[in-house]
Design an enzyme around this catalytic site. Structure first.
Site, short mmCIF file in Angstrom:
data_model
loop_
_atom_site.label_atom_id
_atom_site.label_comp_id
_atom_site.label_asym_id
_atom_site.label_seq_id
_atom_site.Cartn_x
_atom_site.Cartn_y
_atom_site.Cartn_z
N HIS A 1 51.76 38.50 30.74
CA HIS A 1 52.64 37.65 29.94
C HIS A 1 52.96 38.27 28.58
O HIS A 1 53.30 37.57 27.63
CB HIS A 1 52.03 36.26 29.78
CG HIS A 1 52.05 35.46 31.05
ND1 HIS A 1 53.08 34.63 31.39
CD2 HIS A 1 51.18 35.43 32.07
CE1 HIS A 1 52.83 34.08 32.58
NE2 HIS A 1 51.68 34.56 33.00
N HIS B 1 38.33 35.40 39.23
CA HIS B 1 39.28 36.12 38.39
C HIS B 1 38.52 37.14 37.54
O HIS B 1 37.30 37.22 37.57
CB HIS B 1 40.05 35.16 37.48
CG HIS B 1 41.10 34.36 38.18
ND1 HIS B 1 40.79 33.31 39.00
CD2 HIS B 1 42.45 34.45 38.17
CE1 HIS B 1 41.90 32.78 39.48
NE2 HIS B 1 42.92 33.46 39.00
N ASP C 1 51.05 33.37 44.37
CA ASP C 1 51.30 33.45 45.80
C ASP C 1 50.14 32.86 46.59
O ASP C 1 48.98 33.11 46.25
CB ASP C 1 51.46 34.92 46.22
CG ASP C 1 52.66 35.59 45.58
OD1 ASP C 1 53.69 35.67 46.23
OD2 ASP C 1 52.54 36.03 44.41
#
Length: 401
Positions: free
Chosen positions: A17, A106, A363
């Site tokens: 980002h 993560h 996704d």
């Protein structure tokens, strides 16, 4: 490290980002015709928002060549490729709960452990958005490989969850024994692969089953993994560096560096462990004389092999060195870690348990968009190995007898 390669070096930069992602290609071949239109098609195949089963993040992923070319030709100097992030939503990640709790599976926790600081929005460098640079650089390498050596690189989806293309059977416990699978490897094209959207599995029935599975999991706010198979055709023999930089080791390094990849096999792979040596060995036969080139007569060019093999359980690599046959391998991707379901976790300091419901756009299965990423990293691995081997032939031509 953010650099891959020994001679043909690629350094990637950027966060998910941030303002942009991109790469620097060092030691590109000079005089190669190159514009953005040579790179953009592969980025379009990787970009988000392609279908209802991919992330809805709206990014055009338009690449800009910032250096290293003039009048559509490479100068041999470093090439800079940049893609701007247009649909940034750091607010999806910047909240008190996510600041306190690492997301399960993560890189939030491990990046903090390594650097003492982490990107507050999204996965930062661990995000799959970093792969844009790999795909862009791979497209440059692939253009040279195709024009100079006729090398073709095609990847396609071979499984999603429990749905498989050419599953192992009692008759063919190893895929490399299946004549339908080997025939597909010899003829498959990217155009055929892309005719089976949105999953990119080149079989109508399997493609439909995989799409239905991904759709069900998307609606259930869950995810699944899968595999991508890649074939590299027309590879010269002699590529690969014993003993630690064997060709399969370099390709494996390239593939295992892709986000979400947890498995890699080349040739017969794990299926080959079920075969007998008498069945697994690849017999040599003489190649047609017309296919053989003398390096002395071609200015030091890498020659084509004088032999070929009847079977190819080795996957085109023997002793860590390419033998001139098709190189094929399979890459396993885990389920995406970001799902809408509540998941238990703990605070970074370990003082309390908690529950996270992930936000953001992701996704439910990454393999349909991973196809060009696998192709790009394969191109980078083969390109660097080719540069190394080509230097040997160039030096041989300078010897005085």
């Amino acid at each position: 490290m953010s650099t891959f390669g020994t001679i043909f070096k690629v350094t990637t930069f950027g966060e998910s980002h941030g303002l942009a992602v991109g790469c620097i290609i060092d030691n590109p071949p000079p005089g190669l015709s190159l514009t953005e239109s040579d790179i953009q098609p592969q980025l379009n195949r990787r970009r988000p928002g392609q279908s209802a089963i991919t992330t809805p993040r709206d990014e055009k992923d338009q690449v800009v060549i910032q250096s290293g070319t003039e009048f559509g030709k490479t100068l041999g100097t470093p090439i800079s490729l940049v893609v701007r992030n247009e649909d940034q939503r750091p607010k999806d990640y910047g909240n008190k709960t996510m600041d306190l709790y690492p997301r399960p599976s993560h890189a939030d926790f491990t990046y903090l452990e390594k650097y003492g600081i982490k990107a507050s929005s999204g996965g930062g460098r661990s995000s799959a958005r970093e792969t844009i640079a790999r795909v862009a650089a791979g497209a440059v390498a692939e253009k040279f490989l195709k024009e100079s050596y006729g090398i073709e690189i095609v990847a396609f989806v071979t499984s999603v969850g429990g749905e498989e293309l050419y599953p192992e059977t009692e008759q063919y416990p190893c895929r490399s024994q299946n004549p339908d699978f080997t025939a597909l490897l010899s003829r498959i094209t990217r155009e055929e692969v892309d005719s089976f959207l949105p999953v990119r599995c080149p079989d109508a029935d399997a493609n439909k089953r995989m799409e239905e599975l991904i759709t069900r999991l998307r609606d259930a706010e869950n995810s699944t993994g899968g595999t991508v198979t890649c074939v590299v055709r027309n590879v010269p023999s002699g590529l690969g560096e014993p003993a630690f930089d064997k060709l399969e080791a370099i390709i494996g390094h390239a593939m295992m560096s892709i986000p979400a990849v947890k498995a890699f096999e080349i040739g017969s792979g794990f299926g080959g462990t079920k075969m007998l040596g008498s069945d697994h060995n690849d017999p040599f036969v003489a190649e047609a004389a017309a296919a053989v080139a003398d390096p002395a007569s071609t200015g030091g060019a890498i020659p084509r092999p004088k032999l070929r093999t009847q079977t190819n359980h080795s996957g085109g690599v023997q002793g860590g060195i390419s033998n001139g046959q098709d190189i094929y391998f399979r890459v396993g991707f885990k389920p995406p870690a970001t799902i809408g379901k509540d998941q238990t976790t703990a605070t970074y300091d370990g003082s309390a348990q908690g529950v996270l419901a992930a936000k953001g756009r992701h996704d439910p299965c990454v393999v349909p968009r991973a196809v060009p990423i696998v192709e790009g990293m394969a191109a980078l691995a083969i390109m660097d190995a080719l540069c190394i081997q080509q230097s040997r032939f160039a030096m041989r031509g300078l010897r005085r007898e």
